[in-house]
Design a protein around this motif. Structure first.
Motif, PDB file in Angstrom:
ATOM      1  N   ARG A  32      55.154  52.125  19.899  1.00 29.64           N
ATOM      2  CA  ARG A  32      55.712  53.277  18.979  1.00 29.64           C
ATOM      3  C   ARG A  32      54.412  53.878  18.364  1.00 29.64           C
ATOM      4  O   ARG A  32      53.531  53.231  17.824  1.00 29.64           O
ATOM      5  N   LEU A  33      54.311  55.249  18.533  1.00 25.55           N
ATOM      6  CA  LEU A  33      53.197  55.881  17.987  1.00 25.55           C
ATOM      7  C   LEU A  33      53.940  56.870  16.945  1.00 25.55           C
ATOM      8  O   LEU A  33      54.772  57.748  17.096  1.00 25.55           O
ATOM      9  N   TYR A  34      53.401  56.707  15.668  1.00 21.50           N
ATOM     10  CA  TYR A  34      53.872  57.343  14.419  1.00 21.50           C
ATOM     11  C   TYR A  34      53.091  58.366  14.268  1.00 21.50           C
ATOM     12  O   TYR A  34      51.562  58.161  14.148  1.00 21.50           O
ATOM     13  N   VAL A  35      53.319  59.618  14.304  1.00 18.13           N
ATOM     14  CA  VAL A  35      52.395  60.722  13.721  1.00 18.13           C
ATOM     15  C   VAL A  35      52.962  61.563  12.757  1.00 18.13           C
ATOM     16  O   VAL A  35      54.249  61.584  12.179  1.00 18.13           O
ATOM     17  N   ALA A  36      52.118  62.632  12.149  1.00 19.73           N
ATOM     18  CA  ALA A  36      52.397  63.462  11.237  1.00 19.73           C
ATOM     19  C   ALA A  36      52.409  64.761  11.517  1.00 19.73           C
ATOM     20  O   ALA A  36      51.509  65.538  11.436  1.00 19.73           O
ATOM     21  N   GLY A  37      53.395  65.236  12.365  1.00 21.72           N
ATOM     22  CA  GLY A  37      53.453  66.757  12.827  1.00 21.72           C
ATOM     23  C   GLY A  37      52.665  66.683  14.180  1.00 21.72           C
ATOM     24  O   GLY A  37      52.255  65.744  14.748  1.00 21.72           O
ATOM     25  N   ALA A  38      52.233  68.027  14.567  1.00 26.16           N
ATOM     26  CA  ALA A  38      51.417  68.355  15.680  1.00 26.16           C
ATOM     27  C   ALA A  38      49.844  68.609  15.199  1.00 26.16           C
ATOM     28  O   ALA A  38      49.355  69.329  15.918  1.00 26.16           O
ATOM     29  N   ASN A  39      49.432  67.516  14.085  1.00 34.57           N
ATOM     30  CA  ASN A  39      48.146  68.061  13.980  1.00 34.57           C
ATOM     31  C   ASN A  39      47.009  67.459  14.838  1.00 34.57           C
ATOM     32  O   ASN A  39      47.484  66.603  15.674  1.00 34.57           O
ATOM     33  N   TYR A  40      45.813  67.725  14.692  1.00 36.87           N
ATOM     34  CA  TYR A  40      44.799  67.509  15.597  1.00 36.87           C
ATOM     35  C   TYR A  40      44.635  65.896  15.945  1.00 36.87           C
ATOM     36  O   TYR A  40      44.664  65.520  17.056  1.00 36.87           O
ATOM     37  N   ASN A  41      44.580  65.031  14.902  1.00 32.39           N
ATOM     38  CA  ASN A  41      44.718  63.587  15.052  1.00 32.39           C
ATOM     39  C   ASN A  41      45.853  63.143  15.591  1.00 32.39           C
ATOM     40  O   ASN A  41      45.981  62.093  16.489  1.00 32.39           O
ATOM     41  N   SER A  42      47.078  63.636  15.602  1.00 29.42           N
ATOM     42  CA  SER A  42      48.299  63.102  16.145  1.00 29.42           C
ATOM     43  C   SER A  42      48.240  63.596  17.318  1.00 29.42           C
ATOM     44  O   SER A  42      48.545  62.677  18.446  1.00 29.42           O
ATOM     45  N   LEU A  43      47.862  64.767  17.836  1.00 36.54           N
ATOM     46  CA  LEU A  43      47.737  65.212  19.215  1.00 36.54           C
ATOM     47  C   LEU A  43      46.717  64.126  19.975  1.00 36.54           C
ATOM     48  O   LEU A  43      46.820  63.847  21.018  1.00 36.54           O
ATOM     49  N   ARG A  44      45.574  64.155  19.269  1.00 31.40           N
ATOM     50  CA  ARG A  44      44.560  63.179  19.891  1.00 31.40           C
ATOM     51  C   ARG A  44      45.094  61.801  20.021  1.00 31.40           C
ATOM     52  O   ARG A  44      44.625  61.312  21.176  1.00 31.40           O
ATOM     53  N   ALA A  45      45.655  61.197  18.977  1.00 31.94           N
ATOM     54  CA  ALA A  45      46.076  59.755  19.313  1.00 31.94           C
ATOM     55  C   ALA A  45      47.068  59.821  20.262  1.00 31.94           C
ATOM     56  O   ALA A  45      47.153  58.837  21.412  1.00 31.94           O
ATOM     57  N   LEU A  46      47.965  60.819  20.629  1.00 38.40           N
ATOM     58  CA  LEU A  46      49.132  60.540  21.807  1.00 38.40           C
ATOM     59  C   LEU A  46      48.192  60.719  23.182  1.00 38.40           C
ATOM     60  O   LEU A  46      48.529  59.967  23.963  1.00 38.40           O
ATOM     61  N   GLN A  47      47.330  61.826  23.222  1.00 37.12           N
ATOM     62  CA  GLN A  47      46.669  61.870  24.520  1.00 37.12           C
ATOM     63  C   GLN A  47      45.718  60.732  24.824  1.00 37.12           C
ATOM     64  O   GLN A  47      45.788  60.105  25.873  1.00 37.12           O
ATOM     65  N   ASN A  48      45.250  60.030  23.722  1.00 38.89           N
ATOM     66  CA  ASN A  48      44.454  58.924  23.935  1.00 38.89           C
ATOM     67  C   ASN A  48      45.251  57.465  24.408  1.00 38.89           C
ATOM     68  O   ASN A  48      44.920  56.835  25.389  1.00 38.89           O
ATOM     69  N   ILE A  49      46.445  57.332  23.873  1.00 37.59           N
ATOM     70  CA  ILE A  49      47.216  56.323  24.151  1.00 37.59           C
ATOM     71  C   ILE A  49      47.782  56.676  25.580  1.00 37.59           C
ATOM     72  O   ILE A  49      47.866  55.502  26.208  1.00 37.59           O
ATOM     73  N   LYS A  50      48.111  57.742  25.743  1.00 42.26           N
ATOM     74  CA  LYS A  50      48.452  57.900  27.200  1.00 42.26           C
ATOM     75  C   LYS A  50      47.843  57.895  28.485  1.00 42.26           C
ATOM     76  O   LYS A  50      47.898  57.097  29.528  1.00 42.26           O
ATOM     77  N   GLN A  51      46.439  58.118  27.922  1.00 44.80           N
ATOM     78  CA  GLN A  51      45.169  57.716  29.000  1.00 44.80           C
ATOM     79  C   GLN A  51      45.107  56.465  29.153  1.00 44.80           C
ATOM     80  O   GLN A  51      44.999  55.676  30.217  1.00 44.80           O
ATOM     81  N   ILE A  52      45.198  55.875  28.050  1.00 43.28           N
ATOM     82  CA  ILE A  52      44.677  54.184  27.836  1.00 43.28           C
ATOM     83  C   ILE A  52      46.136  53.577  28.872  1.00 43.28           C
ATOM     84  O   ILE A  52      45.777  52.631  29.632  1.00 43.28           O
ATOM     85  N   CYS A  53      47.352  53.783  28.449  1.00 37.69           N
ATOM     86  CA  CYS A  53      48.389  53.191  29.306  1.00 37.69           C
ATOM     87  C   CYS A  53      48.419  53.505  30.675  1.00 37.69           C
ATOM     88  O   CYS A  53      48.630  52.658  31.465  1.00 37.69           O
ATOM     89  N   GLU A  54      48.026  54.589  31.024  1.00 38.73           N
ATOM     90  CA  GLU A  54      48.045  54.928  32.497  1.00 38.73           C
ATOM     91  C   GLU A  54      47.067  54.287  33.153  1.00 38.73           C
ATOM     92  O   GLU A  54      47.304  53.951  34.401  1.00 38.73           O
ATOM     93  N   GLU A  55      45.784  54.073  32.790  1.00 36.58           N
ATOM     94  CA  GLU A  55      44.788  53.344  33.121  1.00 36.58           C
ATOM     95  C   GLU A  55      45.136  51.900  33.265  1.00 36.58           C
ATOM     96  O   GLU A  55      44.639  51.283  34.313  1.00 36.58           O
ATOM     97  N   HIS A  56      45.367  51.410  32.227  1.00 36.30           N
ATOM     98  CA  HIS A  56      45.447  49.844  31.974  1.00 36.30           C
ATOM     99  C   HIS A  56      46.802  49.345  32.196  1.00 36.30           C
ATOM    100  O   HIS A  56      46.968  48.117  32.385  1.00 36.30           O
ATOM    101  N   LEU A  57      47.846  50.178  31.997  1.00 39.71           N
ATOM    102  CA  LEU A  57      49.207  49.479  31.949  1.00 39.71           C
ATOM    103  C   LEU A  57      50.327  50.416  32.984  1.00 39.71           C
ATOM    104  O   LEU A  57      51.472  50.544  32.530  1.00 39.71           O
ATOM    105  N   PRO A  58      49.681  50.759  34.026  1.00 41.97           N
ATOM    106  CA  PRO A  58      50.537  51.787  34.865  1.00 41.97           C
ATOM    107  C   PRO A  58      51.901  51.336  35.124  1.00 41.97           C
ATOM    108  O   PRO A  58      52.021  50.021  35.730  1.00 41.97           O
TER     109      PRO A  58
END
Length: 119
Positions: A32-58
């Motif tokens: 679960r990724l908790y974010v605060a709206g669509a701010n820069y840090n939230s979008l960056r965290a979402l992008q980063n975790i998706k990339q990590i998951c696709e690379e290491h946990l496909p």
């Protein structure tokens, strides 16, 4: 009353169940990724975790994104005190990682995917 055979069957099932939950070869990571709206840090965290998951946990993860502005009650339930926060619910133990998840090594160690060799 249970017969001897029923008791043995229960013991066998219990042992099988214990083995399945402790030694899953390809566990599903429930995140679960908790974010605060669509701010820069939230979008960056979402992008980063998706990339990590696709690379290491496909194919081995479920990712739920929760906007604390839309569901503020969940912050109390999960005891989230900063965002973005990634919560790994399964496999156990539960872990929390705070930040934009840009440090891949820290995220992999936090998810128990990689050993902590940073000493």
């Amino acid at each position: 009353m249970n017969t001897q055979n029923e008791q043995e069957d229960i013991k066998d099932l219990s042992a099988d169940f214990k083995q399945l939950i402790t030694k899953a070869e390809n566990p599903i990571f429930c995140l679960r990724l908790y974010v605060a709206g669509a701010n820069y840090n939230s979008l960056r965290a979402l992008q980063n975790i998706k990339q990590i998951c696709e690379e290491h946990l496909p194919g081995q993860y479920q990712l739920e994104v929760i906007d604390i502005y839309q569901q503020p009650g969940l912050v109390l339930v999960e005891n989230v005190f900063a965002v973005p926060t990634l919560v790994k619910e399964l496999p156990l133990p539960v872990k929390k990682i705070i930040g934009d998840l840009s440090n891949t090594v820290n995220v992999l160690v936090g998810l128990n995917i990689a050993p902590d060799n940073r000493e």
